[in-house]
Design an enzyme around this catalytic site. Structure first.
Site, mmCIF file in Angstrom:
data_model
loop_
_atom_site.group_PDB
_atom_site.id
_atom_site.type_symbol
_atom_site.label_atom_id
_atom_site.label_comp_id
_atom_site.label_asym_id
_atom_site.label_seq_id
_atom_site.Cartn_x
_atom_site.Cartn_y
_atom_site.Cartn_z
ATOM 1 N N GLU A 32 -18.726 -42.013 -4.103
ATOM 2 C CA GLU A 32 -19.080 -41.622 -2.971
ATOM 3 C C GLU A 32 -20.238 -42.274 -2.237
ATOM 4 O O GLU A 32 -20.489 -42.166 -1.024
ATOM 5 C CB GLU A 32 -19.444 -40.023 -2.891
ATOM 6 C CG GLU A 32 -20.762 -39.820 -3.588
ATOM 7 C CD GLU A 32 -20.899 -39.981 -5.110
ATOM 8 O OE1 GLU A 32 -20.146 -40.691 -5.754
ATOM 9 O OE2 GLU A 32 -21.711 -39.536 -5.816
ATOM 10 N N HIS A 90 -20.784 -44.108 -8.908
ATOM 11 C CA HIS A 90 -20.622 -42.850 -7.940
ATOM 12 C C HIS A 90 -19.718 -43.439 -6.791
ATOM 13 O O HIS A 90 -20.313 -44.330 -5.885
ATOM 14 C CB HIS A 90 -22.284 -42.759 -7.272
ATOM 15 C CG HIS A 90 -22.926 -41.902 -8.130
ATOM 16 N ND1 HIS A 90 -23.143 -40.740 -7.943
ATOM 17 C CD2 HIS A 90 -23.424 -42.390 -9.203
ATOM 18 C CE1 HIS A 90 -23.816 -40.027 -8.961
ATOM 19 N NE2 HIS A 90 -24.295 -41.235 -9.788
ATOM 20 N N CYS A 136 -20.511 -38.550 -12.514
ATOM 21 C CA CYS A 136 -21.773 -38.775 -13.043
ATOM 22 C C CYS A 136 -22.019 -37.459 -13.831
ATOM 23 O O CYS A 136 -21.750 -37.015 -14.758
ATOM 24 C CB CYS A 136 -22.963 -39.120 -12.039
ATOM 25 S SG CYS A 136 -24.441 -39.455 -12.956
#
Ligand SMILES: Nc1ncnc2c1ncn2[C@@H]1O[C@H](COP(=O)(O)OP(=O)(O)O)[C@@H](O)[C@H]1O
Lengths: 627, 80, 225, 80
Positions: C198, C196, C87
């Site tokens: 994560e 994302h 990002c």
């Protein structure tokens, strides 16, 4: 209720304002000392008229200030008393009612900090504590929806930080006029972008809220923002300034001219007119600065570098200095010339009333000042020593060497006026209540019933809210267990499996029909929403959005709603730990529906056992509980 | 066809967080001696017809109601 | 010995802790790196996390690119250090010219947060070997400036050399050209990704665990090396 | 003290979604006849010292490396 809430805004129709950030242009102010309205000058010119009425102060209030000081106030002192004794900072109309929250509060071992501080703190076990609070930013969000809503989020987050906590999530409870009104488009779009813009940039997951449409909010939207933070019980910070010799440090954004419309009347009455440019009444936020401020504060707390801390909200430096001093050793000396300014032409009165965002005030032991400033520098956060704690019992401020403020701080912070406003049942209430649903036609045919169901499903208040929620980051920090479209948010704390659940609810239509029951229904809905995740409700916060307290009908609604909420909290065994009152929500003389918005916090022993609302296992049995 | 430029800047008393973030970063990037940075918006607008007074008035109205927020911003308009 | 994966924190980084958690879940050791330091502390790979560095006030990633640590990182990346920009990190990598093109305002002009279906197009980069080419995964996107743009030659070049790492399926959330969700450099050690991963490493808090592969891929490679 | 203006616009081939959104909104607000809107940024920069060539060069460098991204944007610089 934090009776000294410093961060609200939009309570009074005068509007709130602010701005803040960045490099301080600390040039010497071009003020000739002769123009300064010093304490000495006040003593020499006892009859000089001051524009107290324009600042919203009543005759008897001004007389009390004169009595306290034994002379006329200086214009700087008047600035302090007028903001500190405003409805919004002193809770003068609501205080007599809000006491019930304390008086009726159930015994709770979990309560570590109750009402009256920036936010309440509850012990959730396993060495963790949680602090949370909801606040309004209604009026500014109508004037400038993006910035109004953004700074509303910013303000409540700073409240949570100032308790010593790391903010971990936000929620927003929103009310707008009819969805098809052109102005609603402007307000809704701006507010949602503002809540998202600020919260997303701070890296706080948005874990829930409400969006409600009703005609009564057409020119008076409600923007209530909630923040929750997590801390160790031993890390709780207070807004106190003990220890003579300790330094007072202002850090964060520079002080600017925003939000000080009121101060200009003061300056123009006392000084030459020409410097009185029109002052903006909107607040502009800088979420990036607030993110830096957050990390900076947490590092400062970790290294145990402060003895007291307060965020700067609506009444800015006035509020922070009087409250810190009043709650500490009792005295403080401030050199106003050292306050870092974004606009070097600001007058002392304006500095005192400025509502610049993203600022904090800390009290620091002399030996720790150097390290404190180092941490600020690491985070690019400007910080300046502006004064010192004393044991004189006086708050003194100087400007170009002259004393311009010399007051007992408690008189401004804690001894504001208290009103027993008259109240009476609104004249139209009986008629409203008599107009029951009985006279409405019932669906007679299956076709009617089908249409009713479709009409309901498509109605704005029940329709899908993902237009709003998709603009909010719900994943950041990686601890969000439940968020939209669930009825309550649930986040993991520590390394788990423990968690906390939160929900906010309110229903202005119910409260209009019966404010006592309406407040209780809002509480019980939020309570149920929290309980259905599997969490145990522990504490309550509330944002009381009402019309003018000078309207006896509104005052009655307020009194009944508070009583209803206090009684229900007592019955359910959950204390109110804080909140906020927003009066003067009305268009002309027409108040909004009384809208108590209630937030409930619960603790979850094991978030792995969360209960989502979807039916996601085949063959499960459906049960309906309750009456 | 007429071409107009509308420049929108925050009022001087309103916090310009964008400009300030740039200003704060500059010294670290090796640019010294910058005393102020303000950041605003610039619009290029093309309209049918001649660049006469009527067209200018229409664009001014546009700037007032949509391109700038008069609560916090000012704008300048010129034909190009 | 476990691999050491650095996570850079810039002023305004937000998902740095989350990236570190993902590294831990991939059985590696996260090492936090501060933007103002001049040293990569000998880490074996680096993640540039999501967030709004410098508020994204000028242009997403524009100021962070000048951080002292970035100079070191650019050199190390050119020498083959595995780097993942997520990002805002992707934006920083483009601004630093480690990756071509740029990320501009979402075409819908709103911040978009949603669970996004993606197709992994290149399973040979340093960060994607634990996926199959063509594998479909659900990973959150959340961004304001996620619209990938590049000139036609660059796009052709990316397409023909297999440097599109992931593509949006179903909905293109930000208007990216060719539905691009992620790209890599020629050597495949530098990957930029708008979604994302994560936030897709734990079933409890994410959309799935399908993002973990990005982290396990690099860790396996490092341990094997 | 010298004052410079830097205007940054997206290259014409890059999609300008903000400009397009404005253009789309205009007819709804009753503004007809607008054929194109492009939105860019405008910076006002104040630097110490005279507005000489050296200062201009410094600001140009700033614009090239920081204020504009040459991959997608062009800029114009002028002293004021
Ligand atoms: N303003 C808001 N901010 C964040 N989340 C919101 C907001 N409004 C609604 N939501 C979330 O969207 C979901 C659906 O909301 P809503 O339709 O009001 O549900 P319900 O009617 O079941 O309360 C809920 O998870 C709620 O928390």
């Amino acid at each position: 209720m934090s009776e000294q809430s410093s961060n609200e805004s939009g309570v009074e129709p005068t509007g709130a304002g602010s701005a803040g950030s960045a490099e301080a242009a600390t040039e010497p102010t071009p003020v000739r000392p002769a123009e300064v309205d010093s304490v000495a000058r006040a003593a020499q010119t006892p009859e000089l008229p001051l524009p107290y009425a324009e600042l919203g102060m009543k005759d008897d209030e001004y007389a009390r200030v004169r009595e306290i000081l034994g002379r006329r106030p200086t214009s700087a002192e008047l600035a302090i008393y007028s903001v500190m004794w405003s409805e919004h900072c002193s809770y003068k109309s609501s205080r007599v009612h809000l006491r019930q929250f304390g008086d009726k509060a159930p015994q709770s071992d979990a309560l570590l900090v109750g009402m009256g501080e920036n936010a309440g703190v509850v012990d959730v076990g396993n060495g963790w504590a949680v602090t949370f609070k909801i606040e309004s930013h209604n009026h500014p969000s109508y004037v400038e929806p993006y910035q109004g809503a953004a700074t509303g989020v910013g303000g409540i987050v700073r409240d949570i930080i100032s308790m010593g906590a790391r903010p971990v999530a936000v929620m927003d409870s929103l009310r707008f006029g009819p969805p098809d009104a052109p102005d609603t488009r402007r307000v809704l779009d701006g507010v949602v972008r503002g809540v998202g813009g600020y919260g997303n940039c701070l890296g706080l997951p948005n874990i829930g809220g409400e969006v409600v449409f009703d005609d009564c909010y057409a020119a008076n939207p409600l923007v209530n923002a909630l923040c929750v933070g997590v801390l160790k019980p031993e890390g709780i910070k207070r807004a106190i300034a003990p220890g003579p010799g300790n330094k007072v440090i202002l850090f964060g954004a520079g002080t600017g001219p925003d939000g000080i419309g009121g101060a200009s009347v003061l300056a123009s009455a006392t000084f030459d007119e020409e410097s009185q440019a029109k002052r903006p009444s909107v607040q502009v936020g800088d979420p990036f600065m607030e993110k830096l401020l957050t990390e900076c504060c947490l590092e400062i707390f970790d290294e145990d570098l402060v003895v007291g801390i307060q965020d700067l909200g609506a009444a800015g430096v006035s509020c922070a200095t009087t409250e810190l001093a009043a709650a500490g050793t009792g005295g403080m000396d401030i050199d106003l010339n050292t306050v870092p300014l974004r606009d070097p032409t600001l007058r002392p009165e304006e500095i005192l009333m400025s509502e610049s965002q993203e600022r904090m005030m800390a009290v620091v032991e002399p030996a720790k000042v150097e390290r404190f400033l180092e941490v600020c520098a690491k985070w690019d956060v400007p910080a300046t020593v502006i004064g010192e704690v004393t044991d004189t019992g006086r708050l003194r401020m100087t400007w170009h060497g002259e004393t311009i403020v010399d007051i007992p701080p408690g008189t401004a912070a804690d001894e504001g006026p208290v009103y027993e406003r008259p109240y009476e049942v609104p004249a139209d209430l009986a008629q409203l209540q008599a107009d029951g649903p009985g006279r409405l036609p019932r669906p007679a045919t299956p076709e009617d019933l089908r249409n009713t169901v479709l009409w309901l499903a498509g109605s704005p208040n029940l329709a899908d809210k993902s237009f709003v929620t998709s603009q909010y980051d719900r994943f950041v920090l990686g601890n969000t267990v439940l968020a939209m479209p669930e009825d309550a948010g649930l986040i993991r704390i520590g390394d788990g499996p423990q968690g906390i659940a939160l929900a906010t609810d309110g229903n202005g239509r119910y409260a209009r029909l019966d404010p006592y029951a309406g407040a209780q229904l809002a509480l019980s809905e939020a309570y149920r929403n929290v309980a259905t995740t599997g969490a145990r409700p522990l504490a309550v916060t509330n944002c009381l959005n009402f019309g003018s307290p000078e309207d006896p009908g509104v005052m009655w609604q307020f009194a009944r709603a508070v009583e209803g909420l206090a009684d229900a909290c007592q019955a359910l065994g959950v204390p109110v730990t804080g909140g906020n009152v927003s009066f003067y929500n009305q268009t002309g003389t027409t108040p909004i529906n009384p809208t108590p918005v209630i937030g409930v916090l619960g603790v979850h022993d094991d978030v792995n056992r969360r209960v989502p609302m979807s039916f996601n296992v085949e063959g499960t049995t459906l049960l309906l509980l309750g009456e | 066809m007429a071409r107009f430029i509308v420049e929108v800047m925050l009022k001087p008393e309103i916090l310009d967080s964008q400009g300030q973030a740039v200003a704060r970063a500059l010294p670290r990037l090796g640019f010294e001696g910058v005393t102020q940075v303000r950041q605003g918006k610039r619009f290029e607008i093309e309209v049918d017809g001649p660049a006469d007074e009527a067209a200018t008035e229409r664009v001014r109205k546009m700037a007032e109601t949509l391109l700038a927020n008069p609560v916090i911003e000012t704008f300048e308009l010129r034909a190009e | 010995m476990s691999a050491r994966v650095g996570v850079i924190t810039f002023p305004g980084s937000l998902d740095d802790r989350d990236a570190a958690r993902a590294v831990r879940l991939a059985d590696a050791e996260p090492v936090s790196l501060w933007h103002a330091e001049g040293d990569l502390l000998g880490v074996d790979a680096v993640i540039l996390p999501g967030g709004f560095s410098y508020g994204d006030y000028l242009r997403a990633g524009a100021i962070a690119r000048f951080a002292p640590l970035m100079e070191k990182l650019v050199a190390a990346a050119r020498d083959g250090l595995p780097v993942l920009g997520i990002c805002n990190g992707f934006q920083v990598l483009c601004e630093s010219h480690l990756l071509p093109g740029a990320l501009t305002r979402n075409t819908g002009l709103h911040f978009v947060c949603r669970a996004q279906r993606l197709r992994i197009e290149n399973a040979e980069t340093a960060w994607t070997t634990d996926y199959e080419e063509g594998q479909e995964v659900v990973i959150p996107v959340k961004n304001m400036d996620g619209c990938y743009v590049a000139d036609p030659e660059t796009l052709d070049e990316l397409e023909s050399s297999g440097r599109i790492v992931a593509r949006y399926l179903d909905v293109n959330p930000n208007g990216s050209l060719n539905d691009i969700a992620g790209i890599c450099n020629e050597a495949g050690n530098v990957v930029g990704l708008m979604p994302h991963p994560e936030h897709a490493v734990e079933a409890l808090t994410g959309t799935s665990t399908e993002g973990l592969g990005f982290f396990t891929s690099v860790v396996k490679k490092l341990v094997a090396a």
